[in-house]
Design a protein around this motif. Structure first.
Motif, short mmCIF file in Angstrom:
data_model
loop_
_atom_site.label_atom_id
_atom_site.label_comp_id
_atom_site.label_asym_id
_atom_site.label_seq_id
_atom_site.Cartn_x
_atom_site.Cartn_y
_atom_site.Cartn_z
N GLY A 156 -0.11 -10.84 85.13
CA GLY A 156 0.03 -12.29 85.30
C GLY A 156 1.50 -12.69 85.29
O GLY A 156 1.94 -13.50 86.11
N MET A 204 3.39 -11.41 88.66
CA MET A 204 2.83 -11.66 89.99
C MET A 204 3.82 -12.27 90.97
O MET A 204 3.95 -11.85 92.11
CB MET A 204 1.67 -12.62 89.84
N ALA A 205 4.52 -13.29 90.49
CA ALA A 205 5.39 -14.03 91.40
C ALA A 205 6.74 -13.35 91.59
O ALA A 205 7.54 -13.79 92.41
CB ALA A 205 5.60 -15.45 90.87
N THR A 218 7.15 -9.79 91.80
CA THR A 218 7.07 -8.41 92.27
C THR A 218 6.60 -8.40 93.72
O THR A 218 5.94 -9.33 94.18
CB THR A 218 6.06 -7.57 91.46
N LYS A 219 6.92 -7.31 94.38
CA LYS A 219 6.38 -7.13 95.73
C LYS A 219 4.91 -6.72 95.62
O LYS A 219 4.08 -7.08 96.44
CB LYS A 219 7.20 -6.06 96.46
N TRP A 220 4.62 -6.00 94.55
CA TRP A 220 3.23 -5.59 94.30
C TRP A 220 3.12 -5.24 92.83
O TRP A 220 4.09 -4.73 92.24
CB TRP A 220 2.88 -4.36 95.14
N ASN A 221 1.99 -5.51 92.22
CA ASN A 221 1.78 -5.00 90.87
C ASN A 221 0.34 -4.54 90.72
O ASN A 221 -0.54 -4.96 91.47
CB ASN A 221 2.21 -6.00 89.79
N TYR A 222 0.14 -3.64 89.78
CA TYR A 222 -1.18 -3.03 89.68
C TYR A 222 -1.38 -2.51 88.27
O TYR A 222 -0.46 -1.98 87.65
CB TYR A 222 -1.29 -1.86 90.67
N ILE A 282 5.42 1.04 98.79
CA ILE A 282 5.64 -0.41 98.92
C ILE A 282 7.06 -0.78 98.51
O ILE A 282 7.73 -1.57 99.18
CB ILE A 282 4.59 -1.18 98.08
N ARG A 316 10.92 -4.87 103.62
CA ARG A 316 11.94 -5.46 102.77
C ARG A 316 11.71 -4.91 101.37
O ARG A 316 10.68 -5.21 100.75
CB ARG A 316 11.80 -6.98 102.77
#
Ligand SMILES: Cc1ncc(C[n+]2csc(CCOP(=O)(O)OP(=O)(O)O)c2C)c(N)n1
Lengths: 108, 576
Positions: free
Chosen positions: B126, B129-130, B132-136, B154, B159
């Motif tokens: 949470g 989220m804003a 990162t390019k991706w999170n998991y 990724i 970019r």
């Protein structure tokens, strides 16, 4: 030349349709993007799509054209987003009206 | 690759995956929720060099410096859950803003405890989220290799940007079979957009028709490895160019088409050219407000071509006539192949007079004042002179950063590492650590202010432990100089909380076994810089500089990019 730099302040009701691969948390990412652009979500509908493994989200919001374009581009950047479409109801209806395929005025 | 019949823990799967991705260096700090990973790391110490920082913020900025020294090889960060993870938030944001590839692996409580406010649980997905390019979140050991492969793919393609893997403890200790496979594509992600033929054609037409074309380029040139193509494009088209802060070392400083840095504290000529050209060609840059000044008056007279790998940047700030979604290297080559050779000598030279005015009124007094207190510009110029422009320059944030950017000279790419988009004080020292780890044979020189140094000064401990020959040039003005400048100029010189009482930096350096020297006089500057750069050992050079200096020229906030102050009360006007 440079087009207009002044934001056209006219707001319209837009429908944004997002096709995604299912991933927990994506919904929150989209709502974050709307919040960042100061856009209220008027309605939100999540469902499976006709394609297996592909989910569909439909979000309605009132926005200027400039803002909705920015927000949609940000949404499209999310890795799991397959495609995003958006339209303003009134533009769509006006188009269909012009094409003479739908009489939206007096149905009775 | 492992024998698939043998099961391994998620932690070992992580180690294998990192090695398979070519990782050899990790910046990190251990803690409870990541201990199984650290335990496995013990067995991999021959393949994975772990650099133990003194604060997780140091780890992430070091990883940024490391990544930016290596053209797209992601920096890897390993931290624990809770406070370990929240300590990297600033660096993640910084990496996102400056398109730096990172893979951050953070411990997390066991999946069964998620959402219970367990000890050191934090909602890292949470939170990031804003930014990162991706999170998991890895909740099962069998997902480790897949997630790591995807994370590296990724982070480093398209970019670039930071990726966070939130690694639950049960997934670290649980068993899985191992079948590592690199990620080579993701259906919903297009990191290699093919530029539209029509856009290229339209751009070529505009370029061939332009009488006063001007290129503005940014970090994207270095990220895409398009340095040669940019130089060739400028040569073939006879086109002058200006660089953003982050693009600075993409062209050698002596390239004949290079007109200088753009933006608030940039050079006069390229800022004026922006608002005088008839065609603005933007490559790998995003029209940051520090570059544009007031957008409503920015390049209004010009047609605009914008080339970027991130389609969301095209038209975001400046409306374009032609947007080209593509990789700078590829697009520039396409343009070079199709455009007509041209020269615009008169246009290229038309702002030489502005260069002269800037030299006489700003550069000379800054770099060769001859009398009075030492000035930051002459310190930077002295380092550039002694190193012959070959040192990698790392900066912190503030006046020191702007002076380092303005007066350094570059003859190699990827040689200016600075926090551009986020402007993170404290970035410099750890970033220099990371850069030196990546490029041990390079002279690495950090310019930092007394405020910024104190934000991450604990990393002197990392320098000590790793024996890193980082050269630290502390430009001490006893102020939070950049803020003081704004207070002087825009807040009636009401110096609210910007005066700083400083510690004894010689004693601090001494405590870490780092050689140091104070410079207070002009005669001492060059010999001290020579001494500093004479070997490959860490060194702290503290220079006492003019306290109330103003970084000039300046496009004040709210002004157009061609409204330029030359000093506290003089504006550039028609060649004067
Ligand atoms: C983490 C962080 N906090 C606050 C700021 C705001 N800020 C920008 S420059 C600056 C002053 C920097 O002072 P110093 O490090 O001494 O460098 P100088 O400007 O004097 O060279 C401050 C406080 C920032 N950029 N980053």
């Amino acid at each position: 030349m440079n087009g207009t730099r002044m934001e056209n302040n006219e707001t319209k009701l837009y429908t944004v349709i997002i096709y995604t691969q299912n991933q927990t948390g994506l919904l929150q990412q989209f709502t974050n993007i709307f919040t960042r652009h100061n856009l209220d979500i008027w309605s939100l509908f999540a469902s499976p799509s006709a394609i297996p493994g592909c989910h569909k989200l439909t979000i309605e919001t009132r926005a200027t054209e400039q803002k909705i374009v920015l927000a949609v581009k940000q949404i499209e950047k999310k890795i799991e987003v397959i495609r995003t479409f958006f339209y303003a109801d009134e533009d769509l209806l006006a188009e269909r009206d012009n094409a003479g395929k739908l009489d939206i005025v007096d149905q009775d | 690759m492992n024998d698939s019949s043998k099961k391994i823990t998620g932690s070992e799967a992580l180690m294998n995956a990192l090695v398979a991705e070519g990782v050899d260096t990790i910046f990190g700090y251990p803690g409870g929720a990541i201990m199984p990973v650290y335990d496995k790391l013990y067995d991999y110490s021959d393949r994975l060099h772990h650099i133990l920082v003194r604060h997780e913020q140091g780890a992430i900025h070091a990883a940024q410096g490391y990544a930016r020294a290596q053209k797209g090889k992601p920096g890897v960060v390993l931290v624990t859950s809770g406070p370990g993870a929240t300590n990297v938030i600033t660096g993640i944001t910084d990496a996102m803003m400056d398109s730096t590839p990172l893979v951050i692996i953070a411990g997390q409580v066991a999946a069964s405890a998620l959402g219970t406010d367990a000890f050191q649980e934090t909602d890292l997905l949470g939170l990031t989220m804003a930014i990162t390019k991706w999170n998991y979140q890895i909740r099962r050991p069998e997902d480790v290799e897949w997630a790591v492969a995807r994370a590296f793919y990724i982070a480093s393609t398209g970019r670039p940007g930071p990726v966070v893997l939130d690694f639950t403890k049960n997934a670290q200790v649980g068993l899985t079979e191992s079948h590592f496979e690199r990620c080579l594509s993701i259906d919903s992600y297009n990191p290699n957009p093919v530029p539209r033929e029509q856009s290229i054609e339209e751009a070529v037409k505009l370029i061939n028709a332009a009488r006063k074309p001007f290129v503005v380029y940014g970090h994207g040139i270095e990220l895409s490895g398009a340095e040669k193509e940019l130089a060739a494009f400028l040569d073939k088209g006879g086109i002058p160019a200006g660089s953003t802060l982050l693009g600075l070392s993409a062209l050698p400083s002596d390239n004949k088409h290079y007109k200088g840095m753009l933006g608030m504290h940039g050079n006069v000529a390229p800022n004026l050219m922006t608002n005088a050209c008839d065609l603005l060609i933007a490559v790998g840059m995003r029209f940051d407000d520090r570059v544009t000044g007031t957008v409503s008056t920015y390049a209004r007279q010009a047609k605009v071509i914008h080339i970027d790998i991130d389609t969301a940047e095209i038209g975001k700030i400046i409306p374009v006539n032609v947007g080209i979604w593509g990789d700078a290297k590829h697009v520039l080559q396409e343009l070079i192949d199709r455009m007509a050779p041209a020269s615009h000598d008169e246009w290229e030279a038309s702002f030489d007079n502005a260069d002269q005015v800037e030299y006489d009124k700003v550069i000379k007094p800054e770099t060769e004042p001859g009398e009075g207190y030492l000035r930051m510009g002459e310190v930077v110029a002295a380092v550039a002179k002694v190193s012959g422009g070959s040192a990698a320059v790392i900066t912190d944030v503030g006046q020191n950063q702007m002076m380092a950017a303005r007066y350094s000279r570059f003859n190699q790419t990827d040689s200016l590492i600075t926090s551009g988009g986020l402007g993170t004080m404290g970035f410099g020292l750890p970033a220099a650590v990371g850069y030196k780890v990546a490029q041990p044979d390079r002279q690495v020189c950090l310019f930092v202010g007394d405020g910024g140094l104190q934000m991450t000064m604990q990393e002197l401990g990392t320098i000590m432990q790793e024996k890193l020959g980082v050269k630290i040039v502390l430009m001490n003005n006893n102020w939070l100089g950049n803020v003081r400048q704004w207070q002087e100029m825009f807040f009636d010189a009401r110096y609210s909380q910007t005066r700083m009482l400083n510690p004894d930096y010689m004693a601090i350096a001494g405590a870490y076994g780092i050689k140091s020297r104070i410079v207070e006089s002009r005669e001492d500057l060059l010999p001290a810089v020579q001494e500093m750069l004479s070997d490959d050992k860490p060194y702290l050079l503290e220079v006492h500089v003019e306290e109330e200096e103003l970084v000039m020229p300046m496009v004040p906030p709210g002004k157009g990019i061609d409204e330029i102050m030359l000093n506290g009360n003089e504006w550039y006007e028609n060649g004067k």
